[in-house]
Design a protein around this motif. Structure first.
Motif, PDB file in Angstrom:
ATOM      1  N   VAL A 363       0.801  -1.049  -0.007  1.00 58.07           N
ATOM      2  CA  VAL A 363       0.067   0.087  -0.150  1.00 58.07           C
ATOM      3  C   VAL A 363       0.968   1.250  -0.158  1.00 58.07           C
ATOM      4  O   VAL A 363       1.730   1.278   0.736  1.00 58.07           O
ATOM      5  N   ARG A 364       0.762   2.159  -0.841  1.00 57.95           N
ATOM      6  CA  ARG A 364       1.606   3.301  -1.004  1.00 57.95           C
ATOM      7  C   ARG A 364       0.555   4.619  -0.951  1.00 57.95           C
ATOM      8  O   ARG A 364      -0.514   4.583  -1.526  1.00 57.95           O
ATOM      9  N   THR A 365       1.149   5.615  -0.374  1.00 58.14           N
ATOM     10  CA  THR A 365       0.620   6.907  -0.586  1.00 58.14           C
ATOM     11  C   THR A 365       1.650   7.852  -0.648  1.00 58.14           C
ATOM     12  O   THR A 365       2.822   7.629  -0.369  1.00 58.14           O
ATOM     13  N   GLY A 366       1.145   9.084  -1.223  1.00 59.10           N
ATOM     14  CA  GLY A 366       2.259  10.166  -1.410  1.00 59.10           C
ATOM     15  C   GLY A 366       1.823  11.204  -2.426  1.00 59.10           C
ATOM     16  O   GLY A 366       0.536  11.309  -2.697  1.00 59.10           O
ATOM     17  N   ALA A 367       2.613  11.920  -3.155  1.00 62.00           N
ATOM     18  CA  ALA A 367       2.373  12.780  -4.170  1.00 62.00           C
ATOM     19  C   ALA A 367       3.049  12.827  -5.215  1.00 62.00           C
ATOM     20  O   ALA A 367       4.234  12.600  -5.170  1.00 62.00           O
ATOM     21  N   ARG A 368       2.406  13.085  -6.466  1.00 63.30           N
ATOM     22  CA  ARG A 368       3.318  12.830  -7.767  1.00 63.30           C
ATOM     23  C   ARG A 368       2.848  14.107  -8.302  1.00 63.30           C
ATOM     24  O   ARG A 368       1.520  14.450  -8.741  1.00 63.30           O
ATOM     25  N   ASN A 369       3.789  15.046  -8.946  1.00 63.65           N
ATOM     26  CA  ASN A 369       3.297  16.272  -9.548  1.00 63.65           C
ATOM     27  C   ASN A 369       2.215  17.182  -8.963  1.00 63.65           C
ATOM     28  O   ASN A 369       1.321  17.603  -9.361  1.00 63.65           O
ATOM     29  N   ASN A 370       2.612  16.999  -7.496  1.00 59.17           N
ATOM     30  CA  ASN A 370       1.486  17.768  -6.814  1.00 59.17           C
ATOM     31  C   ASN A 370       0.221  17.513  -6.639  1.00 59.17           C
ATOM     32  O   ASN A 370      -0.908  17.910  -6.249  1.00 59.17           O
ATOM     33  N   HIS A 371      -0.036  16.045  -6.916  1.00 56.40           N
ATOM     34  CA  HIS A 371      -1.287  15.370  -6.843  1.00 56.40           C
ATOM     35  C   HIS A 371      -1.329  14.323  -5.858  1.00 56.40           C
ATOM     36  O   HIS A 371      -0.463  13.348  -6.117  1.00 56.40           O
ATOM     37  N   ALA A 372      -1.939  14.243  -4.871  1.00 57.60           N
ATOM     38  CA  ALA A 372      -2.030  13.068  -3.886  1.00 57.60           C
ATOM     39  C   ALA A 372      -2.466  11.736  -4.376  1.00 57.60           C
ATOM     40  O   ALA A 372      -3.341  11.994  -5.465  1.00 57.60           O
ATOM     41  N   PHE A 373      -1.753  10.515  -4.039  1.00 58.49           N
ATOM     42  CA  PHE A 373      -2.385   9.454  -4.696  1.00 58.49           C
ATOM     43  C   PHE A 373      -2.046   8.429  -3.797  1.00 58.49           C
ATOM     44  O   PHE A 373      -1.447   8.824  -2.701  1.00 58.49           O
ATOM     45  N   VAL A 374      -3.000   7.453  -3.950  1.00 56.83           N
ATOM     46  CA  VAL A 374      -2.873   6.368  -3.060  1.00 56.83           C
ATOM     47  C   VAL A 374      -3.070   4.985  -3.992  1.00 56.83           C
ATOM     48  O   VAL A 374      -3.645   4.989  -4.984  1.00 56.83           O
ATOM     49  N   GLU A 375      -2.028   4.046  -3.872  1.00 57.76           N
ATOM     50  CA  GLU A 375      -2.102   2.859  -4.912  1.00 57.76           C
ATOM     51  C   GLU A 375      -2.038   1.531  -4.036  1.00 57.76           C
ATOM     52  O   GLU A 375      -1.478   1.494  -2.924  1.00 57.76           O
ATOM     53  N   VAL A 376      -2.780   0.494  -4.547  1.00 58.89           N
ATOM     54  CA  VAL A 376      -2.323  -0.950  -3.782  1.00 58.89           C
ATOM     55  C   VAL A 376      -1.890  -1.785  -5.006  1.00 58.89           C
ATOM     56  O   VAL A 376      -2.523  -2.038  -5.924  1.00 58.89           O
ATOM     57  N   GLU A 377      -0.862  -2.493  -4.609  1.00 59.37           N
ATOM     58  CA  GLU A 377      -0.330  -3.370  -5.558  1.00 59.37           C
ATOM     59  C   GLU A 377      -0.114  -4.832  -5.227  1.00 59.37           C
ATOM     60  O   GLU A 377       0.093  -4.887  -3.892  1.00 59.37           O
ATOM     61  N   ASP A 378      -0.267  -5.596  -5.858  1.00 58.82           N
ATOM     62  CA  ASP A 378      -0.246  -7.262  -5.480  1.00 58.82           C
ATOM     63  C   ASP A 378       0.650  -7.873  -6.596  1.00 58.82           C
ATOM     64  O   ASP A 378       0.475  -7.296  -7.717  1.00 58.82           O
ATOM     65  N   ASP A 379       1.011  -8.860  -6.474  1.00 53.43           N
ATOM     66  CA  ASP A 379       1.541 -10.044  -7.193  1.00 53.43           C
ATOM     67  C   ASP A 379       0.799 -11.144  -7.565  1.00 53.43           C
ATOM     68  O   ASP A 379       1.307 -12.362  -7.802  1.00 53.43           O
ATOM     69  N   GLY A 380      -0.428 -11.098  -7.423  1.00 52.35           N
ATOM     70  CA  GLY A 380      -1.401 -12.016  -7.614  1.00 52.35           C
ATOM     71  C   GLY A 380      -1.648 -12.392  -9.203  1.00 52.35           C
ATOM     72  O   GLY A 380      -0.954 -11.867 -10.081  1.00 52.35           O
ATOM     73  N   PRO A 381      -2.792 -12.852  -9.583  1.00 53.44           N
ATOM     74  CA  PRO A 381      -3.132 -13.397 -11.131  1.00 53.44           C
ATOM     75  C   PRO A 381      -3.334 -12.169 -11.813  1.00 53.44           C
ATOM     76  O   PRO A 381      -3.244 -12.039 -13.092  1.00 53.44           O
ATOM     77  N   GLY A 382      -3.850 -10.976 -11.188  1.00 52.68           N
ATOM     78  CA  GLY A 382      -3.958  -9.660 -11.928  1.00 52.68           C
ATOM     79  C   GLY A 382      -5.075  -9.719 -12.758  1.00 52.68           C
ATOM     80  O   GLY A 382      -5.951 -10.892 -12.556  1.00 52.68           O
ATOM     81  N   ILE A 383      -5.456  -8.754 -13.492  1.00 51.68           N
ATOM     82  CA  ILE A 383      -6.760  -8.496 -14.306  1.00 51.68           C
ATOM     83  C   ILE A 383      -6.325  -8.356 -15.870  1.00 51.68           C
ATOM     84  O   ILE A 383      -5.688  -7.556 -16.019  1.00 51.68           O
ATOM     85  N   PRO A 384      -6.924  -9.290 -16.516  1.00 49.82           N
ATOM     86  CA  PRO A 384      -6.782  -9.129 -17.989  1.00 49.82           C
ATOM     87  C   PRO A 384      -6.996  -7.622 -18.667  1.00 49.82           C
ATOM     88  O   PRO A 384      -7.823  -7.153 -18.235  1.00 49.82           O
ATOM     89  N   SER A 385      -6.262  -7.071 -19.354  1.00 50.87           N
ATOM     90  CA  SER A 385      -6.260  -5.635 -19.793  1.00 50.87           C
ATOM     91  C   SER A 385      -7.973  -5.420 -20.671  1.00 50.87           C
ATOM     92  O   SER A 385      -8.405  -4.404 -20.182  1.00 50.87           O
ATOM     93  N   ALA A 386      -8.473  -6.627 -21.186  1.00 57.51           N
ATOM     94  CA  ALA A 386      -9.773  -6.487 -21.720  1.00 57.51           C
ATOM     95  C   ALA A 386     -10.719  -6.061 -20.817  1.00 57.51           C
ATOM     96  O   ALA A 386     -11.868  -5.809 -20.949  1.00 57.51           O
ATOM     97  N   GLU A 387     -10.531  -6.610 -19.387  1.00 58.90           N
ATOM     98  CA  GLU A 387     -11.537  -6.815 -18.188  1.00 58.90           C
ATOM     99  C   GLU A 387     -11.309  -5.385 -17.403  1.00 58.90           C
ATOM    100  O   GLU A 387     -12.140  -5.411 -16.444  1.00 58.90           O
ATOM    101  N   ARG A 388     -10.456  -4.747 -17.489  1.00 62.26           N
ATOM    102  CA  ARG A 388     -10.282  -3.611 -16.539  1.00 62.26           C
ATOM    103  C   ARG A 388     -11.057  -2.633 -16.500  1.00 62.26           C
ATOM    104  O   ARG A 388     -11.623  -1.927 -15.365  1.00 62.26           O
ATOM    105  N   ALA A 389     -12.085  -2.446 -17.571  1.00 61.35           N
ATOM    106  CA  ALA A 389     -12.979  -1.369 -17.552  1.00 61.35           C
ATOM    107  C   ALA A 389     -14.139  -2.089 -16.880  1.00 61.35           C
ATOM    108  O   ALA A 389     -14.803  -1.295 -16.253  1.00 61.35           O
ATOM    109  N   ARG A 390     -14.340  -3.219 -17.145  1.00 61.85           N
ATOM    110  CA  ARG A 390     -15.619  -3.877 -16.834  1.00 61.85           C
ATOM    111  C   ARG A 390     -15.659  -4.307 -15.320  1.00 61.85           C
ATOM    112  O   ARG A 390     -16.816  -4.394 -14.700  1.00 61.85           O
ATOM    113  N   VAL A 391     -14.518  -4.364 -14.779  1.00 60.94           N
ATOM    114  CA  VAL A 391     -14.371  -4.847 -13.252  1.00 60.94           C
ATOM    115  C   VAL A 391     -14.762  -3.760 -12.261  1.00 60.94           C
ATOM    116  O   VAL A 391     -15.128  -3.909 -11.131  1.00 60.94           O
ATOM    117  N   LEU A 392     -14.869  -2.535 -13.015  1.00 61.35           N
ATOM    118  CA  LEU A 392     -15.325  -1.201 -12.290  1.00 61.35           C
ATOM    119  C   LEU A 392     -16.939  -1.101 -12.120  1.00 61.35           C
ATOM    120  O   LEU A 392     -17.399  -0.349 -11.420  1.00 61.35           O
TER     121      LEU A 392
END
Length: 444
Positions: A363-392
């Motif tokens: 889990v990461r938090t911080g700022a890039r180019n004066n924009h605050a961000f938070v991100e969560v990264e894992d090394d699991g099976p991932g999400i296929p690129s074709a499905e990334r819009a639909r999983v939302l």
């Protein structure tokens, strides 16, 4: 078939304008031609009078004496050739071109002579006590040239006027439809959840009935949305208490010595209760994420939100044998602390839930180019690129995905991010493995 209002207005306006311009060109053409034609005819009449003055009466009849120099002057013309024919009172040729056709009526006339079109005038000239007839013909080169010049001189201004009118009408229609285009752009820029009424104070009078009707529709949709939010919130709230009691009782029961078959069944009830309680909490969070249910924003540091929840997340990770790490820097944003906490909880839960045992989640938090961000990264099976819009989308799960999720987690994250004006991005994790979900907040 879709119709363009602009094209419809142009079809209504341009044909009448074009017809008026054409009529104007015709009206300008003919009055200009008549004086010019009359001037040419008068010039031919003058020549006829001059020729008639050289006819004299002799004993044998009539004679025509025209000095060569005078005839040369009469026949000299830059563009046309002049012919003449002089007839006695009895219709006998005295001089000139005997083949020149005689008139069939009064007034100037056109004829074909020597393979050329000629314009002929007939002049009566005194011949002693009687009257002779003088026919003077001229080819029509000058007249055709004059016709073209007058046509161009009358049509060119009309053509320029037509082009100017077309431009004026086009921009007039475009400017007249400007309020509709502005309204269209305003509606396009709105999110599907933005149901605020449209300001009609600056709109033209003709568009106000449309805006009033549209605002009425928006209010009805907003009311339906509020009813749905209340239903979700009330249903989720009513479910939480009995589910919490059921979960507590199953935990107490599992702590007692039980036969293996009973324990297995009770454990399934316990797990189903946990999943149902989580679904109720997610529905409650989804209801709170709707625009009409959000509270007033306040200053929130994403780093503090993560630190406050880290202990609970670590216990979840240990239960799944997942290594949960944190890389935290200050990330101040303006928003709803409860919703931001819920969004982070869903991201971390998903990352732990779908990681392999022994996997890593960061889990990461911080700022890039004066924009605050938070991100969560894992090394699991991932999400296929074709499905990334639909999983939302709500209740959508990638086919074949393991786990017990309901398909609401990322939909809740998207709603909360949109409510804070933030962008959400799904990508691959480090080494092209797993999944990284990043939320970037607007500046300020």
């Amino acid at each position: 078939m879709a119709r363009s209002l602009r094209a419809h207005l142009l079809r209504l306006l341009l044909p009448p304008i074009a017809a008026l311009l054409a009529v104007g060109a015709v009206v300008a053409y003919y009055p200009s031609m008549e004086p010019a034609t009359e001037a040419y005819n008068l010039a031919l009449v003058d020549i006829g009078i001059a020729l008639g003055s050289h006819v004299r009466v002799v004993d044998s009849g009539y004679a025509f004496d025209l000095p060569p120099a005078v005839e040369q002057v009469l026949r000299t013309d830059r563009y046309d050739t002049i012919y003449y024919r002089i007839l006695s009172p009895g219709g006998v040729d005295i001089a000139g071109e005997p083949e020149l056709p005689q008139p069939e009526g009064a007034g100037p006339y056109d004829a074909l002579f020597k393979g050329q079109k000629v314009h002929v005038v007939s002049v009566s000239s005194p011949c002693g006590p009687a009257t002779c007839t003088v026919l003077v013909a001229e080819t029509t080169v000058k007249r055709s040239r004059l016709t073209r010049e007058i046509m161009l001189s009358s049509l060119l201004p009309q053509l320029l006027l037509a082009v100017a009118t077309l431009v004026i009408v086009w921009f007039g229609v475009k400017r007249g439809l400007g309020p509709l285009e502005s309204l269209s752009e305003e509606i396009k820029q709105r999110s599907p959840r933005d149901l605020r009424p449209i300001d009609a104070s600056a709109a033209p009078e003709e568009t106000r009935p449309l805006l009033v009707a549209l605002n009425g529709l928006l209010e009805q949709v907003a009311q339906a949305s509020r009813n749905q939010q209340r239903f979700l919130a009330n249903a989720a709230h009513q479910l939480r208490t009995p589910l919490a009691g059921l979960q507590a009782h199953t935990e107490l029961a599992l702590a007692q010595p039980l036969p293996g078959a009973v324990r297995a069944q009770l454990d399934q009830v316990h797990q189903a209760t946990i999943r149902t309680a989580r679904l109720a909490n997610q529905l409650l969070a989804l209801a709170r994420a709707e625009p009409g249910a959000r509270g007033d924003p306040s200053s929130v540091n994403l780093k503090s939100v993560v630190e406050a929840e880290a202990d609970a997340w670590v216990h979840q990770a240990l239960a799944r044998d997942v290594d949960l790490g944190f890389e935290l820097e200050a990330a101040p944003v303006l928003g709803d602390a409860f919703l931001l906490r819920e969004a982070l909880a869903n991201l971390v839960h998903n990352a732990i839930e779908y990681s392999n045992r022994g996997g890593h989640v960061t889990v990461r938090t911080g700022a890039r180019n004066n924009h605050a961000f938070v991100e969560v990264e894992d090394d699991g099976p991932g999400i296929p690129s074709a499905e990334r819009a639909r999983v939302l989308e709500r209740f959508y799960r990638v086919p074949g995905t393991s786990g017990t999720g309901s398909g609401l987690g990322l939909a809740i994250v998207r709603e909360i991010a949109a409510g804070h004006g933030a962008g959400i991005e799904l990508s691959e994790g480090a080494g092209a493995r797993g999944c990284r979900v990043a939320i970037t907040f607007p500046h300020g």
